[in-house]
Structures are given as structure tokens and as C-alpha cells.
Design a protein around this motif. Structure first.
Motif, mmCIF file in Angstrom:
data_model
loop_
_atom_site.group_PDB
_atom_site.id
_atom_site.type_symbol
_atom_site.label_atom_id
_atom_site.label_comp_id
_atom_site.label_asym_id
_atom_site.label_seq_id
_atom_site.Cartn_x
_atom_site.Cartn_y
_atom_site.Cartn_z
ATOM 1 N N VAL A 31 94.302 12.669 28.676
ATOM 2 C CA VAL A 31 95.371 13.411 28.014
ATOM 3 C C VAL A 31 96.174 12.388 27.224
ATOM 4 O O VAL A 31 96.583 11.359 27.766
ATOM 5 C CB VAL A 31 96.292 14.121 29.035
ATOM 6 C CG1 VAL A 31 97.446 14.823 28.338
ATOM 7 C CG2 VAL A 31 95.497 15.076 29.910
ATOM 8 N N THR A 32 96.379 12.656 25.937
ATOM 9 C CA THR A 32 97.160 11.716 25.133
ATOM 10 C C THR A 32 98.638 11.897 25.401
ATOM 11 O O THR A 32 99.097 12.979 25.757
ATOM 12 C CB THR A 32 96.933 11.910 23.616
ATOM 13 O OG1 THR A 32 97.103 13.251 23.283
ATOM 14 C CG2 THR A 32 95.605 11.397 23.177
ATOM 15 N N GLY A 33 99.371 10.818 25.210
ATOM 16 C CA GLY A 33 100.814 10.899 25.266
ATOM 17 C C GLY A 33 101.266 11.884 24.200
ATOM 18 O O GLY A 33 100.711 11.917 23.108
ATOM 19 N N CYS A 38 91.441 20.029 32.328
ATOM 20 C CA CYS A 38 90.500 18.928 32.530
ATOM 21 C C CYS A 38 89.237 19.413 33.238
ATOM 22 O O CYS A 38 88.129 19.018 32.873
ATOM 23 C CB CYS A 38 91.159 17.796 33.308
ATOM 24 S SG CYS A 38 92.422 16.902 32.360
ATOM 25 N N ALA A 39 89.392 20.277 34.224
ATOM 26 C CA ALA A 39 88.219 20.830 34.914
ATOM 27 C C ALA A 39 87.377 21.665 33.953
ATOM 28 O O ALA A 39 86.140 21.600 33.978
ATOM 29 C CB ALA A 39 88.652 21.669 36.115
ATOM 30 N N LYS A 40 88.031 22.427 33.072
ATOM 31 C CA LYS A 40 87.297 23.247 32.094
ATOM 32 C C LYS A 40 86.581 22.354 31.090
ATOM 33 O O LYS A 40 85.417 22.598 30.749
ATOM 34 C CB LYS A 40 88.252 24.209 31.384
ATOM 35 C CG LYS A 40 87.567 25.162 30.427
ATOM 36 C CD LYS A 40 86.464 25.998 31.071
ATOM 37 C CE LYS A 40 87.024 27.150 31.857
ATOM 38 N NZ LYS A 40 85.968 28.060 32.353
ATOM 39 N N ALA A 92 87.461 3.544 24.605
ATOM 40 C CA ALA A 92 88.548 4.529 24.603
ATOM 41 C C ALA A 92 89.542 4.237 25.727
ATOM 42 O O ALA A 92 90.751 4.410 25.558
ATOM 43 C CB ALA A 92 87.988 5.945 24.743
ATOM 44 N N ALA A 93 89.044 3.766 26.864
ATOM 45 C CA ALA A 93 89.910 3.465 28.007
ATOM 46 C C ALA A 93 90.918 2.372 27.692
ATOM 47 O O ALA A 93 92.001 2.330 28.269
ATOM 48 C CB ALA A 93 89.069 3.054 29.214
ATOM 49 N N ALA A 147 98.314 9.216 28.077
ATOM 50 C CA ALA A 147 99.285 9.452 29.146
ATOM 51 C C ALA A 147 98.545 9.456 30.483
ATOM 52 O O ALA A 147 99.081 9.023 31.502
ATOM 53 C CB ALA A 147 100.007 10.779 28.938
ATOM 54 N N GLU A 148 97.315 9.947 30.451
ATOM 55 C CA GLU A 148 96.448 9.981 31.633
ATOM 56 C C GLU A 148 95.034 9.635 31.190
ATOM 57 O O GLU A 148 94.580 10.106 30.152
ATOM 58 C CB GLU A 148 96.414 11.386 32.243
ATOM 59 C CG GLU A 148 97.746 11.901 32.722
ATOM 60 C CD GLU A 148 97.673 13.361 33.162
ATOM 61 O OE1 GLU A 148 96.588 13.823 33.574
ATOM 62 O OE2 GLU A 148 98.700 14.034 33.075
ATOM 63 N N PHE A 149 94.349 8.814 31.953
ATOM 64 C CA PHE A 149 92.955 8.478 31.689
ATOM 65 C C PHE A 149 92.304 8.247 33.043
ATOM 66 O O PHE A 149 92.638 7.291 33.744
ATOM 67 C CB PHE A 149 92.816 7.224 30.816
ATOM 68 C CG PHE A 149 91.433 7.020 30.287
ATOM 69 C CD1 PHE A 149 91.078 7.501 29.033
ATOM 70 C CD2 PHE A 149 90.470 6.349 31.035
ATOM 71 C CE1 PHE A 149 89.790 7.321 28.536
ATOM 72 C CE2 PHE A 149 89.190 6.160 30.552
ATOM 73 C CZ PHE A 149 88.846 6.651 29.301
#
Length: 173
Positions: free
Chosen positions: A118-120, A155-157, A95-96, A102-104
Motif C-alpha cells: 500500500v503506498t503512502g 490485499c487478500a482480494k 520495489a521493496a 506505507a505497508e510492504f
């Protein structure tokens, strides 16, 4: 909106080429296909009613089978809407490598290889996924803030939910 964007995020992980088991068979690899390893995992039964309620989620989940290699369960709730999916075509490492993020950010979930992502196109939607390896695939927990008050770290949740899910799924193969 949550369902549509959630499906888009899942699609980003599940639809691209790069199945790491391509060319390998059960006979040549000595391992069961990831679908078999994760077959006993029921995304709608993986957490107890008490655990779901502790996250503000309703105890009745909605089964989602699209795409078919990533069956899941979506839970309505407040402060978040969440989904739990078992992904049989990807691991955290594969997946990476996808260009859809947008963020990994790599992390661990109870000692397992994991990530938040988070996807673009979903950056403004307040949706984040926590991923961790399980069997020969991965589990994806997606969290989206229900009220969009910007008071919640999605992301924390997602990681918090993932930490409760992790003990209930097979170890990475």
C-alpha cells in the motif's frame, strides 16, 4: 477516484530510479530486456471471462498505457475495481527498496516471490497491490473496494486475483 489513485500507486512503483538492469545490456547479461520477456503478456487478455466474473469484475477491461513501461488493464466491478499491470522496470526486490510504501509485506504467489503493498497516501483509499516476479520484471494486481464499506480485505482480494494471473505469465528470469 479509483483511476487517479491507482495511477498514483503505479507511479510510486514505476517512476523512481533503481532499474536493476541499468548498465547491463543483452550482450553482457545474456538475458532479454524485461520488456521483451513480458511482451507477449496482454493484461486485458490474461484472465478468462469466467475468471473475471468470479471476482465480480466486468469482462471488458480498459487498456492503460501510462506510464509506458507498465502497460495494464483496468476492470470495473463490484465489490472491487482491479487493474493488472506488467512492470518492466522493477521486480519485487527492487520495489521493496522504494520509500513510497506505507505497508510492504513479502509473501508468495503460487511459489513466486511476491508482496502486498500500500503506498503512502493510499492507506485511507482502500487500495492494495499484490506484486509478483515475472520475466525480468513483475506483475502488479491492484484492488480497490468499490463501495468502501470496509467489508473487504483489498490485499487478500489482490492476492486472490494474482494467484489466477500467475500461471499465465513467464517464470522469473
Amino acid at each position: 477516484m479509483a483511476v487517479g489513485v491507482g495511477a498514483a500507486l503505479l507511479g510510486a512503483v514505476g517512476c523512481s530510479p533503481g532499474d536493476s538492469s541499468e548498465g547491463a545490456t543483452e550482450e553482457t547479461s545474456g538475458a532479454k530486456p524485461s520488456g521483451e520477456v513480458l511482451a507477449g503478456v496482454d493484461p486485458c487478455g490474461i484472465l478468462s471471462d469466467a475468471e473475471l466474473k468470479s471476482f465480480g469484475l466486468k469482462t471488458e477491461g480498459k487498456v492503460t498505457n501510462s506510464p509506458p513501461w507498465a502497460p495494464g488493464c483496468q476492470y470495473q466491478g463490484d465489490p472491487v475495481v482491479a487493474s493488472i499491470r506488467k512492470e518492466t522496470r522493477d521486480t519485487v526486490d527492487s520495489a521493496a527498496e522504494k520509500e513510497t510504501w506505507a505497508e510492504f509485506e513479502r509473501t508468495e504467489v503460487n511459489g513466486r516471490a511476491g508482496a502486498t503493498a500500500v503506498t503512502g497516501g493510499a492507506t485511507q483509499a482502500g487500495i492494495c497491490s499484490a506484486l509478483f516476479d515475472a520475466g525480468q520484471g513483475m506483475i502488479q494486481i491492484q484492488a480497490q473496494e468499490f463501495s468502501r464499506s470496509d467489508d473487504l480485505d483489498e490485499c487478500a482480494k489482490a492476492l486472490e486475483i494474482a494467484e489466477k494471473v500467475e500461471p499465465n505469465v513467464p517464470e522469473p528470469a
